[in-house]
Design an enzyme around this catalytic site. Structure first.
Site, mmCIF file in Angstrom:
data_model
loop_
_atom_site.group_PDB
_atom_site.id
_atom_site.type_symbol
_atom_site.label_atom_id
_atom_site.label_comp_id
_atom_site.label_asym_id
_atom_site.label_seq_id
_atom_site.Cartn_x
_atom_site.Cartn_y
_atom_site.Cartn_z
ATOM 1 N N HIS A 53 0.848 -1.191 0.000
ATOM 2 C CA HIS A 53 0.000 0.000 0.000
ATOM 3 C C HIS A 53 0.881 1.238 0.000
ATOM 4 C CE1 HIS A 53 0.758 -0.688 4.283
ATOM 5 N NE2 HIS A 53 0.276 0.506 4.573
ATOM 6 N N HIS A 55 1.285 3.968 2.068
ATOM 7 C CA HIS A 55 1.735 4.748 3.223
ATOM 8 C C HIS A 55 3.262 4.858 3.256
ATOM 9 C CE1 HIS A 55 -2.306 3.699 5.337
ATOM 10 N NE2 HIS A 55 -2.433 4.658 4.461
ATOM 11 N N ASP A 57 5.619 4.860 5.403
ATOM 12 C CA ASP A 57 6.490 3.955 6.154
ATOM 13 C C ASP A 57 6.636 2.601 5.462
ATOM 14 O OD1 ASP A 57 3.738 3.542 6.888
ATOM 15 O OD2 ASP A 57 4.380 2.343 8.595
ATOM 16 N N HIS A 58 5.955 2.419 4.328
ATOM 17 C CA HIS A 58 6.105 1.202 3.530
ATOM 18 C C HIS A 58 6.731 1.475 2.161
ATOM 19 C CE1 HIS A 58 3.626 -1.552 6.105
ATOM 20 N NE2 HIS A 58 3.326 -0.357 6.612
ATOM 21 N N HIS A 111 -7.684 -1.028 5.605
ATOM 22 C CA HIS A 111 -6.688 -0.146 6.208
ATOM 23 C C HIS A 111 -6.307 0.966 5.237
ATOM 24 C CE1 HIS A 111 -3.144 1.228 8.386
ATOM 25 N NE2 HIS A 111 -2.427 1.051 7.288
ATOM 26 N N ASP A 130 -0.282 -4.084 6.271
ATOM 27 C CA ASP A 130 -0.939 -3.579 7.476
ATOM 28 C C ASP A 130 -2.387 -4.046 7.578
ATOM 29 O OD1 ASP A 130 1.392 -2.308 8.090
ATOM 30 O OD2 ASP A 130 0.605 -0.262 7.955
ATOM 31 N N HIS A 168 4.573 -4.803 10.693
ATOM 32 C CA HIS A 168 5.002 -4.132 11.918
ATOM 33 C C HIS A 168 5.206 -5.125 13.064
ATOM 34 C CE1 HIS A 168 4.337 0.155 10.838
ATOM 35 N NE2 HIS A 168 3.421 -0.342 10.028
#
Length: 238
Positions: A53, A55, A57-58, A111, A130, A168
């Site tokens: 996805h 975001h 942090d990915h 999400h 996530d 995570h």
């Protein structure tokens, strides 16, 4: 055919998953940061970057890794403008290969818009970003409880020994909540003890078998959308 799976910790609690096929082909899933991945790869190869996805942090390490290694980037076909430049936008039901190892694509929103999960039947392994965590699930940032409930049940056909490789290291806090809502669950208590042993030894709590998650994860055990939504609301303020 073979596939080696290695977790690379990045940022504060993210995992990048490094996948190496028997012929040396390499892929990473969700590189939120490039430096730690480069430390592992050195002057080696990185053929493919897979994104679950959009975001940051990915995706934060994508451009630096692509520049250094010339990697192709695959990710969700929905909202490509939210992602680094893709070489291939993936749809639900697509299949591609890492070396000679097949990877199947599942659309698992809730999400995030367009969130994908990657299934490697040969291992078997699930790279769920996530959507699913050990003893938990993603927050409803861009979707509804009904969407995420349906998404998690897309995993129902996968075998018990499927390795859950989530995005995570949230397991300890998720287990605290799981024990709060399901205090008599014997399998959950055993998993809680295992997690503490792993963390005290400085080891990751992932991957974990999907069978273990089915026995311990309150979100997978929720009987219907209403209960799932109630649990998600509780967890958000726990």
């Amino acid at each position: 055919m073979s596939l080696d799976i290695q977790s690379i910790p990045v940022l504060s609690d993210n995992y990048v998953w490094l996948l190496t096929a028997g012929d040396g082909t390499r892929a990473v899933v969700d590189p939120g940061e490039a430096g730690p991945v480069m430390d592992v790869l050195g002057e080696g190869r990185l053929d493919l970057i897979l994104l679950t996805h959009h975001h940051a942090d990915h995706t934060g390490g994508v451009d630096a890794l692509r520049e250094r290694y010339g990697s192709k980037v695959f990710g969700p076909s929905q909202k490509p403008e939210w992602l680094p430049r893709l070489d291939r936008g993936l749809e639900d039901g697509d299949t591609f290969f890492i070396g000679d190892v097949a990877v199947e694509v599942l659309l698992t929103p809730g999400h995030a818009v367009g969130h994908l999960s990657y299934v490697v039947p040969e291992v078997p392994a699930l790279f769920c970003g996530d959507a699913l965590f050990s003893a938990g699930c993603g927050r409803l940032l861009e979707g509804t409880a009904e969407e995420l409930f349906r998404s998690l049940h897309r995993y129902d056909a996968l075998p018990e020994d499927t390795l859950v490789c989530a995005g995570h290291e949230y397991t300890r806090s998720n287990i605290a909540f799981a024990l709060y809502v399901d205090p008599e669950n014997v399998a959950l208590k055993a998993r809680a003890a295992e997690v503490e042993r792993l963390l005290e030894a400085g080891r990751p709590t992932l991957p974990v078998s999907l069978g273990t998650e089915r026995a311990t994860n309150p979100f997978l055990r929720a009987p219907d959308v209403a209960r799932f939504a109630e649990l998600r609301r509780q967890k958000d303020t726990f």
